[in-house]
Design a protein around this motif. Structure first.
Motif, PDB file in Angstrom:
ATOM      1  N   GLY A  21      40.489 -18.089 -47.645  1.00  0.00           N
ATOM      2  CA  GLY A  21      42.082 -17.708 -47.726  1.00  0.00           C
ATOM      3  C   GLY A  21      42.714 -18.871 -47.145  1.00  0.00           C
ATOM      4  N   LEU A  22      42.437 -19.499 -46.100  1.00  0.00           N
ATOM      5  CA  LEU A  22      43.079 -20.726 -45.675  1.00  0.00           C
ATOM      6  C   LEU A  22      43.213 -21.793 -46.904  1.00  0.00           C
ATOM      7  N   ALA A  23      42.197 -21.932 -47.460  1.00  0.00           N
ATOM      8  CA  ALA A  23      41.865 -22.701 -48.726  1.00  0.00           C
ATOM      9  C   ALA A  23      42.721 -22.328 -49.926  1.00  0.00           C
ATOM     10  N   ALA A  24      42.840 -20.983 -50.119  1.00  0.00           N
ATOM     11  CA  ALA A  24      43.541 -20.635 -51.145  1.00  0.00           C
ATOM     12  C   ALA A  24      45.265 -20.942 -50.983  1.00  0.00           C
ATOM     13  N   LEU A  25      45.617 -20.754 -49.486  1.00  0.00           N
ATOM     14  CA  LEU A  25      46.972 -21.016 -49.378  1.00  0.00           C
ATOM     15  C   LEU A  25      47.298 -22.387 -48.969  1.00  0.00           C
ATOM     16  N   LEU A  26      46.351 -23.207 -48.827  1.00  0.00           N
ATOM     17  CA  LEU A  26      46.767 -24.529 -48.819  1.00  0.00           C
ATOM     18  C   LEU A  26      46.640 -25.217 -50.273  1.00  0.00           C
ATOM     19  N   ASP A  27      45.982 -24.538 -51.286  1.00  0.00           N
ATOM     20  CA  ASP A  27      45.607 -25.065 -52.693  1.00  0.00           C
ATOM     21  C   ASP A  27      47.002 -25.455 -53.465  1.00  0.00           C
ATOM     22  N   PRO A  28      48.057 -24.703 -53.308  1.00  0.00           N
ATOM     23  CA  PRO A  28      49.365 -25.208 -53.996  1.00  0.00           C
ATOM     24  C   PRO A  28      50.077 -26.338 -53.262  1.00  0.00           C
ATOM     25  N   LEU A  29      49.700 -26.871 -52.199  1.00  0.00           N
ATOM     26  CA  LEU A  29      50.266 -27.734 -51.608  1.00  0.00           C
ATOM     27  C   LEU A  29      49.671 -28.907 -51.735  1.00  0.00           C
ATOM     28  N   PRO A  30      50.404 -29.764 -52.935  1.00  0.00           N
ATOM     29  CA  PRO A  30      49.450 -30.856 -53.648  1.00  0.00           C
ATOM     30  C   PRO A  30      49.178 -31.856 -52.677  1.00  0.00           C
ATOM     31  N   ASP A  31      49.946 -32.306 -51.717  1.00  0.00           N
ATOM     32  CA  ASP A  31      49.808 -33.426 -50.915  1.00  0.00           C
ATOM     33  C   ASP A  31      48.925 -33.060 -49.675  1.00  0.00           C
ATOM     34  N   VAL A  32      48.285 -32.061 -49.521  1.00  0.00           N
ATOM     35  CA  VAL A  32      47.384 -31.821 -48.253  1.00  0.00           C
ATOM     36  C   VAL A  32      46.033 -32.083 -48.878  1.00  0.00           C
ATOM     37  N   LYS A  33      45.490 -32.945 -48.279  1.00  0.00           N
ATOM     38  CA  LYS A  33      43.896 -33.275 -48.382  1.00  0.00           C
ATOM     39  C   LYS A  33      43.244 -32.362 -47.895  1.00  0.00           C
ATOM     40  N   ALA A  34      42.570 -31.387 -48.284  1.00  0.00           N
ATOM     41  CA  ALA A  34      41.622 -30.538 -47.487  1.00  0.00           C
ATOM     42  C   ALA A  34      40.541 -30.252 -48.075  1.00  0.00           C
ATOM     43  N   LEU A  35      39.628 -29.994 -47.257  1.00  0.00           N
ATOM     44  CA  LEU A  35      38.233 -29.830 -47.693  1.00  0.00           C
ATOM     45  C   LEU A  35      37.400 -28.583 -46.889  1.00  0.00           C
ATOM     46  N   PHE A  36      36.619 -27.934 -47.655  1.00  0.00           N
ATOM     47  CA  PHE A  36      35.997 -26.808 -46.928  1.00  0.00           C
ATOM     48  C   PHE A  36      34.409 -26.801 -47.294  1.00  0.00           C
ATOM     49  N   LEU A  37      33.931 -26.946 -46.361  1.00  0.00           N
ATOM     50  CA  LEU A  37      32.321 -26.967 -46.528  1.00  0.00           C
ATOM     51  C   LEU A  37      31.611 -25.792 -46.351  1.00  0.00           C
ATOM     52  N   ASP A  38      30.379 -25.373 -46.769  1.00  0.00           N
ATOM     53  CA  ASP A  38      29.492 -24.298 -46.293  1.00  0.00           C
ATOM     54  C   ASP A  38      28.233 -24.699 -46.852  1.00  0.00           C
ATOM     55  N   ARG A  39      26.972 -24.234 -45.829  1.00  0.00           N
ATOM     56  CA  ARG A  39      25.751 -24.384 -46.447  1.00  0.00           C
ATOM     57  C   ARG A  39      25.018 -23.647 -47.313  1.00  0.00           C
ATOM     58  N   LYS A  40      25.891 -22.474 -47.553  1.00  0.00           N
ATOM     59  CA  LYS A  40      25.174 -21.530 -48.582  1.00  0.00           C
ATOM     60  C   LYS A  40      25.348 -22.192 -50.133  1.00  0.00           C
ATOM     61  N   PRO A  41      24.496 -21.738 -50.968  1.00  0.00           N
ATOM     62  CA  PRO A  41      24.636 -22.447 -52.432  1.00  0.00           C
ATOM     63  C   PRO A  41      25.852 -21.890 -53.127  1.00  0.00           C
TER      64      PRO A  41
END
Length: 497
Positions: A21-41
């Motif tokens: 959800g945090l990634a989805a709400l950050l997604d429309p903000l074009p100049d925020v460089k965000a990355l989300f990582l998960d070990r699951k495939p």
């Protein structure tokens, strides 16, 4: 080591519903460089409990984004539109959607949000100076960081009409608030291993911990897990075939998971022919509080009220609130009762027992190679001990939130309470010792500080809004001061007046 090292404004570790959800709400903000990582495939949400007929316990509005921004493209309604299911849902006429559909919806969003990367396991997070990080990236020839940005990696600057990148010499007043570390010049170094076995290194100004929970198994049962006939309810979906061929099955635990496992087994008992028992320490098989005023405890207002209680009172208050979030849905209780009633028509006598106030104190394998276990139990009110034999034991004993091992190098930087839990600020930042390092936000690891709403999907978008606003220093997603009808305390503060 590969060449994917770069500096992000925020890196989220773990991609469950809250960090997604945090990634989805950050997604429309074009100049925020965000990355989300998960070990699951790939994204998966409690796969062992995606049983037919089970639903979310919160309305569909508790999706990834709607309670913060209903116009966000990652809303559940937009998912239905893209799947061609909007009219089907319209005629479905239910607020509580199938659990399998919620999992499919989240997977749909995760596949479309570019900042989400799966198959990457974080192994260590440490602090590093920005100068050292830039030097390491230069040594490895990182193609993702330009020469100009190596000279000066700016903090995120948010102007009145949007989000811009301000250089190191830019006038802060010209850009408004800036996203930057508590101590400028220090970053977090995230080491991870990709699915190809290669080491990946990322640098972040801030972190968001969303590693979720792990099945809780008491010491009494741990030594038998490897034998295969004692397992947690989180694995139930994977063990259905095994259950069909058992002579006897005992569910140990309380709450919604125990009830759903028991109901599923009850519905399959005629085919399987097994004896079925449900043992719980709880005083009874009671429903979760679901009245409208009771539900207002899962609001930003109550979160604020609870946060401002004296620390020594919070655990006492939570100890009396189990039925707010640990009970059984009234619908599931009704389904169990109705099935039992049906099975007893015309003299039927199903081999079933439900027994509350029972503490399982010990477990041992049966002697002489006989398959199964002997449980030593005690009934609380009668204070009477008894033994119970069973072939399979399914533990619906809840989940724990351990501190992730990758935080080891930062352990001395984080402040802990007397019980060894995070100390958390109102905006979900961990309290840190000293002046070094950026912010570390926590998602669903603050039940002790923020109250019963911490694991609730309905407050996920609100918490993400607070985190983003804290990160930006302004209201990117405005948060209302008053959301409920009742008053939780005396005073004029938010959630109190």
């Amino acid at each position: 080591m590969n060449g994917r090292t770069q500096i992000y404004d925020i890196v989220g570790i773990g991609i469950g519903p809250f960090n997604l959800g945090l990634a989805a709400l950050l997604d429309p903000l074009p100049d925020v460089k965000a990355l989300f990582l998960d070990r699951k495939p790939a994204f998966s949400w409690h796969p062992g409990m995606l049983l037919d007929g089970t639903t979310l316990q919160v309305p569909f509005l508790a999706d990834l984004v709607t309670m913060a921004d209903p116009t966000n493209p990652y809303s559940f309604l937009n998912y239905l539109k893209e799947q061609g299911r909007l009219y089907a849902f319209y005629f479905f006429e239910r607020f509580h959607i199938p659990r399998k559909e919620y999992d499919a919806y989240c997977r749909w969003a995760a596949e479309r949000i570019a900042s989400c990367r799966f198959g990457v396991e974080v192994t260590q997070v440490s602090g590093v100076s920005e100068a050292e990080a830039l030097g390491r990236m230069s040594d490895h020839g990182d193609a993702d960081v330009s020469a100009a940005s190596r000279a000066s990696i700016p903090a995120l600057a948010i102007a009145g009409g949007g989000i811009d990148q301000g250089g190191a010499d830019a006038d802060p007043a010209a850009f408004g608030h800036r996203v930057e570390p508590i101590s400028p010049g220090e970053l977090y170094r995230i080491e991870a291993v990709g699915s190809d076995g290669q080491l990946c290194v990322y640098y972040a100004r801030n972190l968001a911990l969303g590693v979720g929970s792990v099945p809780h198994v008491g010491e009494t049962f741990k030594q038998h897990l490897a034998e295969g006939n004692v397992f947690h309810s989180a694995q139930f979906g994977e063990r259905l075939e095994q259950c069909k061929h058992a002579r006897s099955i005992t569910v140990v635990g309380s709450g919604q998971s125990a009830a759903e496992v028991f109901l599923h087994l009850l519905n399959g008992q005629a085919e399987g022919g097994y004896r079925l028992d449900w043992l719980t320490r709880s005083p009874g098989f009671f429903p979760m509080e679901y009245s409208k005023l009771g539900l207002e405890h899962f609001s930003p207002d109550y979160t604020s009220y609870f946060y401002n209680l004296p620390p020594e009172r919070k655990d006492e208050v939570r100890s009396k609130q189990h039925l707010l979030y640990k009970g059984i849905s009234a619908g599931t209780i009704a389904d169990i009762y109705d099935r039992l009633y049906e099975l007893t028509v015309d003299g039927g006598s199903p081999d079933v027992r439900l027994l509350a106030q029972v503490d399982v104190q010990a477990i041992e394998s049966l002697a002489d190679g006989e398959k199964g276990y002997r449980l030593t139990c005690r009934h609380a009110e009668q204070d009477r001990a008894f033994e119970h034999e069973t072939e399979l034991v399914i533990l619906a004993t809840g989940y724990a939130h351990p501190v992730p091992s990758f935080l080891g190098p930062l352990r001395e930087r984080v402040r802990w309470d007397a019980q060894g839990r995070y100390e958390v600020e109102p905006d979900y930042r961990l309290r840190l010792n000293g002046e070094g390092g950026g912010r570390i936000y926590v998602q669903n690891g603050e039940l002790h500080s923020h109250g019963v709403g911490a694991p609730d999907l309905g407050l996920g978008a609100h918490r993400s809004s607070v985190i983003i606003n804290s990160l930006a220093g302004r209201d990117v997603y405005p948060v209302r001061e008053r959301n409920v009808f009742q008053q939780f305390g005396i005073g004029s503060g938010r959630g109190e007046g």
